[in-house]
Structures are given as C-alpha cells and as structure tokens.
Design an enzyme around this catalytic site. Structure first.
Site, PDB file in Angstrom:
ATOM      1  N   HIS A 107      12.042   0.705  -4.686  1.00 32.19           N
ATOM      2  CA  HIS A 107      11.967   1.492  -3.444  1.00 32.19           C
ATOM      3  C   HIS A 107      13.257   2.263  -3.158  1.00 32.19           C
ATOM      4  O   HIS A 107      13.209   3.375  -2.636  1.00 32.19           O
ATOM      5  CB  HIS A 107      11.568   0.589  -2.264  1.00 32.19           C
ATOM      6  CG  HIS A 107      10.148   0.116  -2.368  1.00 32.19           C
ATOM      7  ND1 HIS A 107       9.791  -1.207  -2.284  1.00 32.19           N
ATOM      8  CD2 HIS A 107       8.995   0.816  -2.572  1.00 32.19           C
ATOM      9  CE1 HIS A 107       8.461  -1.315  -2.433  1.00 32.19           C
ATOM     10  NE2 HIS A 107       7.972  -0.109  -2.608  1.00 32.19           N
ATOM     11  N   ASP A 129       4.334   7.441  -4.703  1.00 27.68           N
ATOM     12  CA  ASP A 129       4.533   5.997  -4.876  1.00 27.68           C
ATOM     13  C   ASP A 129       3.181   5.393  -5.242  1.00 27.68           C
ATOM     14  O   ASP A 129       2.566   4.675  -4.461  1.00 27.68           O
ATOM     15  CB  ASP A 129       5.073   5.429  -3.549  1.00 27.68           C
ATOM     16  CG  ASP A 129       5.433   3.958  -3.640  1.00 27.68           C
ATOM     17  OD1 ASP A 129       5.312   3.374  -4.721  1.00 27.68           O
ATOM     18  OD2 ASP A 129       5.826   3.407  -2.592  1.00 27.68           O
ATOM     19  N   SER A 130       2.731   5.692  -6.449  1.00 27.54           N
ATOM     20  CA  SER A 130       1.338   5.416  -6.816  1.00 27.54           C
ATOM     21  C   SER A 130       1.199   4.164  -7.665  1.00 27.54           C
ATOM     22  O   SER A 130       2.176   3.597  -8.145  1.00 27.54           O
ATOM     23  CB  SER A 130       0.801   6.599  -7.623  1.00 27.54           C
ATOM     24  OG  SER A 130       1.406   6.611  -8.897  1.00 27.54           O
ATOM     25  N   GLU A 148      -1.856   6.961   2.654  1.00 29.53           N
ATOM     26  CA  GLU A 148      -2.344   5.883   1.777  1.00 29.53           C
ATOM     27  C   GLU A 148      -3.867   5.910   1.818  1.00 29.53           C
ATOM     28  O   GLU A 148      -4.456   5.984   2.890  1.00 29.53           O
ATOM     29  CB  GLU A 148      -1.775   4.550   2.273  1.00 29.53           C
ATOM     30  CG  GLU A 148      -2.480   3.298   1.795  1.00 29.53           C
ATOM     31  CD  GLU A 148      -2.383   3.058   0.288  1.00 29.53           C
ATOM     32  OE1 GLU A 148      -1.261   3.026  -0.246  1.00 29.53           O
ATOM     33  OE2 GLU A 148      -3.448   2.897  -0.349  1.00 29.53           O
ATOM     34  N   PRO A 204      -8.044   5.005  -8.693  1.00 31.50           N
ATOM     35  CA  PRO A 204      -7.785   5.954  -7.601  1.00 31.50           C
ATOM     36  C   PRO A 204      -6.566   6.863  -7.832  1.00 31.50           C
ATOM     37  O   PRO A 204      -6.509   7.958  -7.291  1.00 31.50           O
ATOM     38  CB  PRO A 204      -7.559   5.065  -6.372  1.00 31.50           C
ATOM     39  CG  PRO A 204      -7.738   3.654  -6.792  1.00 31.50           C
ATOM     40  CD  PRO A 204      -8.122   3.615  -8.223  1.00 31.50           C
ATOM     41  N   ASP A 248      -0.755   2.672 -11.269  1.00 35.38           N
ATOM     42  CA  ASP A 248      -0.830   3.221 -12.633  1.00 35.38           C
ATOM     43  C   ASP A 248      -1.903   4.318 -12.692  1.00 35.38           C
ATOM     44  O   ASP A 248      -2.803   4.355 -11.854  1.00 35.38           O
ATOM     45  CB  ASP A 248      -1.182   2.101 -13.628  1.00 35.38           C
ATOM     46  CG  ASP A 248      -0.060   1.073 -13.763  1.00 35.38           C
ATOM     47  OD1 ASP A 248       1.088   1.400 -13.432  1.00 35.38           O
ATOM     48  OD2 ASP A 248      -0.354  -0.058 -14.204  1.00 35.38           O
TER      49      ASP A 248
END
Ligand code: AG3
Length: 274
Positions: free
Chosen positions: A62, A155-156, A106, A162, A158
């Site tokens: 982060h 900030d996904s 999100e 989605p 793999d």
C-alpha cells in the site's frame, strides 16, 4: 485443529499457511471472500482463494502503490483508487496534505464491508470526510469521468475474473483520459518471475499512450515470488526526477525517498521485460 489455507500461485506451486480461525466467509455476486486469522501473517483477506492482503506485509504494497506516484506529482489534489476495497491505499493517500478528495471505486461492496469489520488497521481511513466511496465498475467510472483526477491507482486483483479488463489497452486509454493534463497512474502489475508474458504487454500498451512509462519493484512476501511490480504511466512528471526533499513525514515502514529511487533500479531479468 490443523486447518490450512492454500493458494495455488501457479498451476504447479502453492503457498499455504495455518489458519487459526476463519473469521468470515461468503460468496458475493463477484467472488468468494474470506478473512482468516493466521499466526504467520496476522489477519488475511482472500478473494477466490487468492491472498489479497495480510496484516504482516500490507504496508509494503500500500505504501509503494501510493507514495511513489503521489510524491512524483507536485500537487495531487484529487486521487482515484480502482479496486482496493480493503482501504489500504486510501489510508496512505490521506497522509498527503495536498489531497482534497480520495475516491474509491470498488466493484464488490462486500469487500469493503468485510474490511471495515475485520481489518480495521487497513480500512481505518474509509470514514474520513475527504473520502468518497463508490460501489461501481472502475472501467465504467473512468469512461464517465474525463479530465478529473491528478492520480489514479489501480489496486486490482490478478488479471482473471472481474479484474481482467483492468490490464488491457482500452482501459489504460480511459485512465489517460480520466487524468488531468499532468496526471499519472500507478497499477499493480504482478510478478516478474511468473508473469513474464503479461508485463511486457502492459509496458507496451502504457508506452503507446503515456510519454513517461516506468516499472518499479517492491517485496511482498505473500505474493507469488515475493517480488512484485508496479507500472507508472505519467503525462508529464518522471518519478526519477521527482523532488523528494522536504516531504511531509508520511510515517511509513517501507517507503522513503531512498527506497523510491531504489525501486526503479531493475535487475537484468526484469529490465528484459521492458
Ligand atoms: N491486490 C492484489 C494483488 C495481487 C495478488 N496476487 C496474488 N496473491 N496472487 C491487492 C489488494 C490490496 N489492496
């Protein structure tokens, strides 16, 4: 009780750790979501049996996905996080006094709810008045918001399920268009050991859209290979020329100006991917 969590990091390799307690488990409309209590890593969030974040090492990921870009831009005021429902990136973004609005988009509201309930150290900033939480598809959000953000953080998960669309050229073009004239983005871009086809594709795509394209590294022990890549695309500012003197005290445990510069020093086997 001897209960173990296992993530298949590749079809031929796994990471396992003992689970003291399953704190939460559900099937959301998007994925299987679980929060485990472990001795090795502390609390751990897994989506579709893939480790997303753990109390032990979340600070590395982060801090690096946020501060490198935020300190490259001289005055980031509006910042967007796509994914990142745990809130860790938002927590770091709010350490920057220039930030007026941090928007989280999100797709799965259950991730946000579980983080709020079980991972307060990570989600603690989500209630801050400078934060706007939107439950929506990030791909749609960037299409609908042109010239809006100084920085976008992808900030996904793999690139399966989605998140697949968050690694394609069309998405990077929309990210470009959602940024202001001197904006930049940073995306998590997987392992330099195990994603050797994916990373060059990402770099080529970003390079075809952004004048400044850079890859940087950080150590995240619970991710495949332990060494992780991030890709920055920038319209104007180069992270290697950032003025890192006189930064506010960010109270970080991994990121420092020296680590910022060092993160762009790539071993030949990574350089090869560019
Ligand atoms: N995003 C997850 C990065 C990918 C991890 N991959 C893996 N473990 N196979 C992290 C979200 C944290 N905010």
């Amino acid at each position: 009780m001897n209960c173990w969590f296992t993530e298949m990091q590749t079809p031929d390799m796994a990471i396992s750790c003992r689970v003291k307690k399953t704190l939460h488990e559900e099937k959301t409309p998007f994925q299987h979501l679980a929060v485990y209590e472990t001795d090795q890593f502390g609390r751990m969030l897994a989506l579709d049996d893939v480790i997303q974040t753990t109390i032990m090492d979340e600070f590395v990921y982060h801090e690096m996905i946020t501060h490198v870009g935020l300190n490259t831009h001289p005055n980031p005021r509006r910042v967007l996080v796509i994914g990142g429902g745990d809130g860790g990136s938002i927590r770091e973004i709010l350490k920057h006094p220039s930030v007026e609005l941090a928007t989280l988009v999100e797709i799965d509201e259950r991730v946000i709810a579980a983080a709020r309930e079980y991972l307060p150290e990570i989600s603690c900033a989500l209630g801050d008045p400078r934060v706007r939480v939107i439950v929506d598809d990030g791909i749609k959000h960037v299409k609908e918001n042109r010239d809006t953000y100084d920085m976008i953080i992808v900030d996904s998960t793999d690139p399966v399920g989605p998140a697949e669309g968050l690694f394609g050229r069309a998405f990077y073009q929309d990210v470009h268009d959602a940024l202001t004239g001197d904006g930049l983005f940073v995306a998590q871009t997987e392992s330099p050991f195990f994603n050797r086809d994916l990373i060059p594709r990402i770099i080529q795509n970003v390079r075809s859209i952004f004048p400044v394209t850079r890859l940087f590294l950080a150590c995240v022990p619970t991710y495949p290979g332990g060494l992780w890549t991030f890709t920055m695309g920038s319209k104007k500012y180069d992270p290697l020329e950032a003025n890192l003197e006189q930064l506010p005290d960010l109270k970080t445990r991994y990121y420092t100006p020296a680590v910022h510069r060092a993160a762009f020093v790539l071993p030949p086997f990574v350089e090869e991917l560019l």
